[in-house]
Design a protein around this motif. Sequence first.
Motif, PDB file in Angstrom:
ATOM      1  N   VAL A   9       0.865  -1.181   0.000  1.00 38.34           N
ATOM      2  CA  VAL A   9       0.000   0.000   0.000  1.00 38.34           C
ATOM      3  C   VAL A   9       0.897   1.225   0.000  1.00 38.34           C
ATOM      4  O   VAL A   9       1.786   1.347   0.839  1.00 38.34           O
ATOM      5  CB  VAL A   9      -0.914   0.029   1.249  1.00 38.34           C
ATOM      6  N   THR A  10       0.674   2.119  -0.965  1.00 39.85           N
ATOM      7  CA  THR A  10       1.477   3.335  -1.050  1.00 39.85           C
ATOM      8  C   THR A  10       0.569   4.540  -1.226  1.00 39.85           C
ATOM      9  O   THR A  10      -0.553   4.421  -1.715  1.00 39.85           O
ATOM     10  CB  THR A  10       2.464   3.285  -2.233  1.00 39.85           C
ATOM     11  N   GLY A  11       1.091   5.703  -0.834  1.00 39.43           N
ATOM     12  CA  GLY A  11       0.374   6.951  -1.068  1.00 39.43           C
ATOM     13  C   GLY A  11      -0.015   7.652   0.207  1.00 39.43           C
ATOM     14  O   GLY A  11       0.582   7.451   1.262  1.00 39.43           O
ATOM     15  N   GLY A  12      -1.054   8.451   0.092  1.00 41.49           N
ATOM     16  CA  GLY A  12      -1.541   9.214   1.228  1.00 41.49           C
ATOM     17  C   GLY A  12      -0.708  10.449   1.494  1.00 41.49           C
ATOM     18  O   GLY A  12       0.369  10.637   0.930  1.00 41.49           O
ATOM     19  N   ALA A  14       1.002  11.303   4.071  1.00 38.69           N
ATOM     20  CA  ALA A  14       2.270  11.059   4.753  1.00 38.69           C
ATOM     21  C   ALA A  14       3.249  10.208   3.940  1.00 38.69           C
ATOM     22  O   ALA A  14       4.324   9.879   4.413  1.00 38.69           O
ATOM     23  CB  ALA A  14       2.016  10.389   6.102  1.00 38.69           C
ATOM     24  N   GLY A  15       2.882   9.842   2.723  1.00 41.03           N
ATOM     25  CA  GLY A  15       3.777   9.016   1.916  1.00 41.03           C
ATOM     26  C   GLY A  15       3.912   7.600   2.457  1.00 41.03           C
ATOM     27  O   GLY A  15       5.010   7.072   2.608  1.00 41.03           O
ATOM     28  N   SER A  31       5.399  -4.548   7.285  1.00 38.57           N
ATOM     29  CA  SER A  31       6.483  -3.588   7.448  1.00 38.57           C
ATOM     30  C   SER A  31       6.003  -2.239   6.917  1.00 38.57           C
ATOM     31  O   SER A  31       5.117  -2.173   6.082  1.00 38.57           O
ATOM     32  CB  SER A  31       7.743  -4.042   6.707  1.00 38.57           C
ATOM     33  N   SER A  32       6.611  -1.189   7.446  1.00 43.69           N
ATOM     34  CA  SER A  32       6.221   0.155   7.039  1.00 43.69           C
ATOM     35  C   SER A  32       7.453   0.930   6.602  1.00 43.69           C
ATOM     36  O   SER A  32       8.586   0.489   6.795  1.00 43.69           O
ATOM     37  CB  SER A  32       5.522   0.881   8.182  1.00 43.69           C
ATOM     38  N   GLY A  74      -4.608   9.909  -2.101  1.00 40.45           N
ATOM     39  CA  GLY A  74      -5.198   8.594  -2.313  1.00 40.45           C
ATOM     40  C   GLY A  74      -4.167   7.491  -2.123  1.00 40.45           C
ATOM     41  O   GLY A  74      -2.964   7.735  -2.033  1.00 40.45           O
ATOM     42  N   PHE A  75      -4.647   6.272  -2.048  1.00 39.80           N
ATOM     43  CA  PHE A  75      -3.781   5.121  -1.859  1.00 39.80           C
ATOM     44  C   PHE A  75      -3.811   4.209  -3.081  1.00 39.80           C
ATOM     45  O   PHE A  75      -4.832   4.092  -3.760  1.00 39.80           O
ATOM     46  CB  PHE A  75      -4.203   4.316  -0.630  1.00 39.80           C
TER      47      PHE A  75
END
Length: 107
Positions: A9-12, A14-15, A31-32, A74-75
């Motif tokens: 999952v990427t985006g938003g 906050a990156g 993991s983040s 968006g994600f």
Amino acid sequence: MQPLVELTVTGGFAGVRNRLLVQDDGTYSTSSRTGAVRTGRMSRAELTELRRALEKADFAHLPREATGSPVADGFSYRLTYAGHTVTTDDTTRLPGLREVFAALPDG
């Protein structure tokens, strides 16, 4: 141990960059972007439900990319299962993947 499914999952704002990897035996790790890693194990019933949802989604016949117009903050979701990768986003979440998302562990 073989990977069963992987979600990135990427985006938003906050990156975000989060990764979930579920192994064949139901163990999983998340993991983040910050480097935080968490692990767990799905119950037998949860793993059975996830496998059912993955099979029902029919990844081989889903579009490789199903995204709409970019949305600020968006994600994007990249799912890999059985050698097939599908990328979707908040605007175009494929209906066939709803059950898969619901069956994935929260981590």
